[in-house]
Motif scaffolding. Sequence first.
Motif, PDB file in Angstrom:
ATOM      1  N   ARG A 169       6.379  12.941  12.658  1.00 40.49           N
ATOM      2  CA  ARG A 169       5.796  12.393  14.027  1.00 40.49           C
ATOM      3  C   ARG A 169       4.199  12.527  13.729  1.00 40.49           C
ATOM      4  O   ARG A 169       3.465  11.590  14.402  1.00 40.49           O
ATOM      5  CB  ARG A 169       5.853  13.658  15.085  1.00 40.49           C
ATOM      6  N   ALA A 170       3.639  13.289  12.710  1.00 30.25           N
ATOM      7  CA  ALA A 170       2.124  13.256  12.713  1.00 30.25           C
ATOM      8  C   ALA A 170       2.001  11.729  11.777  1.00 30.25           C
ATOM      9  O   ALA A 170       0.848  11.085  12.332  1.00 30.25           O
ATOM     10  CB  ALA A 170       1.658  14.177  11.551  1.00 30.25           C
ATOM     11  N   LEU A 171       2.827  11.140  11.142  1.00 29.74           N
ATOM     12  CA  LEU A 171       2.566   9.602  10.414  1.00 29.74           C
ATOM     13  C   LEU A 171       2.488   8.638  11.705  1.00 29.74           C
ATOM     14  O   LEU A 171       1.558   7.893  11.501  1.00 29.74           O
ATOM     15  CB  LEU A 171       3.643   9.594   9.385  1.00 29.74           C
ATOM     16  N   ALA A 172       3.606   8.974  12.637  1.00 29.39           N
ATOM     17  CA  ALA A 172       3.563   7.813  13.695  1.00 29.39           C
ATOM     18  C   ALA A 172       2.279   8.079  14.561  1.00 29.39           C
ATOM     19  O   ALA A 172       1.881   7.120  14.947  1.00 29.39           O
ATOM     20  CB  ALA A 172       4.758   7.945  14.406  1.00 29.39           C
ATOM     21  N   THR A 173       1.708   9.137  14.813  1.00 27.71           N
ATOM     22  CA  THR A 173       0.511   9.193  15.818  1.00 27.71           C
ATOM     23  C   THR A 173      -0.637   8.817  14.997  1.00 27.71           C
ATOM     24  O   THR A 173      -1.420   7.861  15.582  1.00 27.71           O
ATOM     25  CB  THR A 173       0.303  10.957  16.052  1.00 27.71           C
ATOM     26  N   ILE A 174      -0.872   9.132  13.579  1.00 23.65           N
ATOM     27  CA  ILE A 174      -2.160   8.641  13.001  1.00 23.65           C
ATOM     28  C   ILE A 174      -1.902   6.984  12.902  1.00 23.65           C
ATOM     29  O   ILE A 174      -3.088   6.279  13.016  1.00 23.65           O
ATOM     30  CB  ILE A 174      -1.979   9.249  11.639  1.00 23.65           C
ATOM     31  N   ALA A 175      -0.881   6.420  12.659  1.00 28.00           N
ATOM     32  CA  ALA A 175      -0.628   4.972  12.706  1.00 28.00           C
ATOM     33  C   ALA A 175      -0.606   4.059  14.144  1.00 28.00           C
ATOM     34  O   ALA A 175      -0.779   3.093  14.143  1.00 28.00           O
ATOM     35  CB  ALA A 175       0.364   4.484  12.078  1.00 28.00           C
ATOM     36  N   GLY A 176      -0.455   5.043  15.317  1.00 25.17           N
ATOM     37  CA  GLY A 176      -0.329   4.725  16.569  1.00 25.17           C
ATOM     38  C   GLY A 176       0.918   3.697  16.218  1.00 25.17           C
ATOM     39  O   GLY A 176       1.070   2.773  17.106  1.00 25.17           O
ATOM     40  N   ALA A 202       0.761  -1.212   0.167  1.00 24.54           N
ATOM     41  CA  ALA A 202      -0.069   0.024  -0.079  1.00 24.54           C
ATOM     42  C   ALA A 202       0.770   1.286   0.010  1.00 24.54           C
ATOM     43  O   ALA A 202       1.866   1.214   0.761  1.00 24.54           O
ATOM     44  CB  ALA A 202      -0.868   0.043   1.263  1.00 24.54           C
ATOM     45  N   VAL A 203       0.483   2.250  -0.898  1.00 25.66           N
ATOM     46  CA  VAL A 203       1.292   3.589  -0.908  1.00 25.66           C
ATOM     47  C   VAL A 203       0.482   4.510  -0.188  1.00 25.66           C
ATOM     48  O   VAL A 203      -0.590   4.918  -0.715  1.00 25.66           O
ATOM     49  CB  VAL A 203       1.650   3.938  -2.329  1.00 25.66           C
ATOM     50  N   ALA A 204       0.935   5.104   0.873  1.00 22.86           N
ATOM     51  CA  ALA A 204       0.103   6.200   1.558  1.00 22.86           C
ATOM     52  C   ALA A 204       1.179   7.187   1.947  1.00 22.86           C
ATOM     53  O   ALA A 204       1.776   7.470   2.741  1.00 22.86           O
ATOM     54  CB  ALA A 204      -0.313   5.436   2.883  1.00 22.86           C
ATOM     55  N   PRO A 205       1.496   8.475   0.780  1.00 25.34           N
ATOM     56  CA  PRO A 205       2.350   9.114   1.168  1.00 25.34           C
ATOM     57  C   PRO A 205       2.073  10.292   2.222  1.00 25.34           C
ATOM     58  O   PRO A 205       2.759  11.166   2.587  1.00 25.34           O
ATOM     59  CB  PRO A 205       2.594   9.997  -0.225  1.00 25.34           C
ATOM     60  N   SER A 206       0.596  10.442   2.783  1.00 22.89           N
ATOM     61  CA  SER A 206       0.347  11.346   3.748  1.00 22.89           C
ATOM     62  C   SER A 206      -0.397  10.728   4.929  1.00 22.89           C
ATOM     63  O   SER A 206      -0.590   9.643   4.914  1.00 22.89           O
ATOM     64  CB  SER A 206      -0.717  12.278   3.063  1.00 22.89           C
ATOM     65  N   ALA A 207      -0.403  11.565   6.180  1.00 23.56           N
ATOM     66  CA  ALA A 207      -0.858  10.867   7.341  1.00 23.56           C
ATOM     67  C   ALA A 207      -2.607  10.459   6.976  1.00 23.56           C
ATOM     68  O   ALA A 207      -2.905   9.520   7.440  1.00 23.56           O
ATOM     69  CB  ALA A 207      -1.025  12.174   8.603  1.00 23.56           C
ATOM     70  N   ALA A 208      -3.273  11.442   6.196  1.00 25.08           N
ATOM     71  CA  ALA A 208      -4.695  10.917   5.740  1.00 25.08           C
ATOM     72  C   ALA A 208      -4.843   9.501   5.144  1.00 25.08           C
ATOM     73  O   ALA A 208      -5.505   8.608   5.263  1.00 25.08           O
ATOM     74  CB  ALA A 208      -5.407  11.857   5.098  1.00 25.08           C
ATOM     75  N   THR A 209      -3.802   9.373   3.895  1.00 25.02           N
ATOM     76  CA  THR A 209      -3.825   8.124   3.238  1.00 25.02           C
ATOM     77  C   THR A 209      -3.430   7.095   4.144  1.00 25.02           C
ATOM     78  O   THR A 209      -3.812   5.821   4.030  1.00 25.02           O
ATOM     79  CB  THR A 209      -3.172   8.304   2.109  1.00 25.02           C
ATOM     80  N   LEU A 210      -2.543   7.340   4.977  1.00 26.24           N
ATOM     81  CA  LEU A 210      -1.748   6.246   5.828  1.00 26.24           C
ATOM     82  C   LEU A 210      -2.775   5.822   7.003  1.00 26.24           C
ATOM     83  O   LEU A 210      -3.062   4.561   7.149  1.00 26.24           O
ATOM     84  CB  LEU A 210      -0.907   6.498   6.681  1.00 26.24           C
TER      85      LEU A 210
END
Length: 241
Positions: A138-145, A98-106
Amino acid sequence: GILGFHNVPPPLAAALGGGRMEDALGAALGFGPLPEARDRPLMFVGPPGAGKTLTCAKIAARCVLRGGAPAVVTTDGQRAGATAQLAAFTGVLGLTLAVAPSAATLGKALARRAGGQPVLVDTAGCDPFDPPQAVALRALATIAGAEMVVVLPAGLDAAEAADLARAFAALGARHLVPTRLDSARRLGAVLAAAQAGPLMLTEAGIGPEVVDGLEPLTPARLAARLAAAPRRGTTTPQEAA
């Protein structure tokens, strides 16, 4: 001495100077297994060219060999060929990337995973000293937990590695995977980063193979590699001829 050869920072070298190296390493640095990707997604972070994508592929291969099918996601939509490289690895393993270049798509990609499915997230190279890049990571890590795992090449300058470790630890990282232990002769960067973060030493990249290219990094194994390194690469061209 051996620690001087490896360019270990003097304060750390002094702490490691007494008794058996294995025991000194175990007392001065943290060692432990990688967290389970089922509990929280593992997100591989680090500077450009550190070996994050290959490390992610190696962990994915391990999951498959153990009978699992991890969800593999890349947030690296910028580096030329980055997605193609990881897609080639996952394709061989029978996995979909899966390709998710933003926090929203992740967030959307992770919402589609099966319950209890391990999740591995590869990220773009990050300069943690650049505030916008650090905030985005940090935003990516937060959205993914996600549990951030720092990937650093073993042959870095020790002071540079320590600075990077502190910066990624400030973003929430707690674990370290040093890469290229098979090719680096001076390993002071590994010790300096682990102490400075502090970051727990988990596994080490020991070759380009996706299968068997990682080894658990214990005090005994690290001590053995520190002792062996000065003997590597000492043959002169005349001796080799």
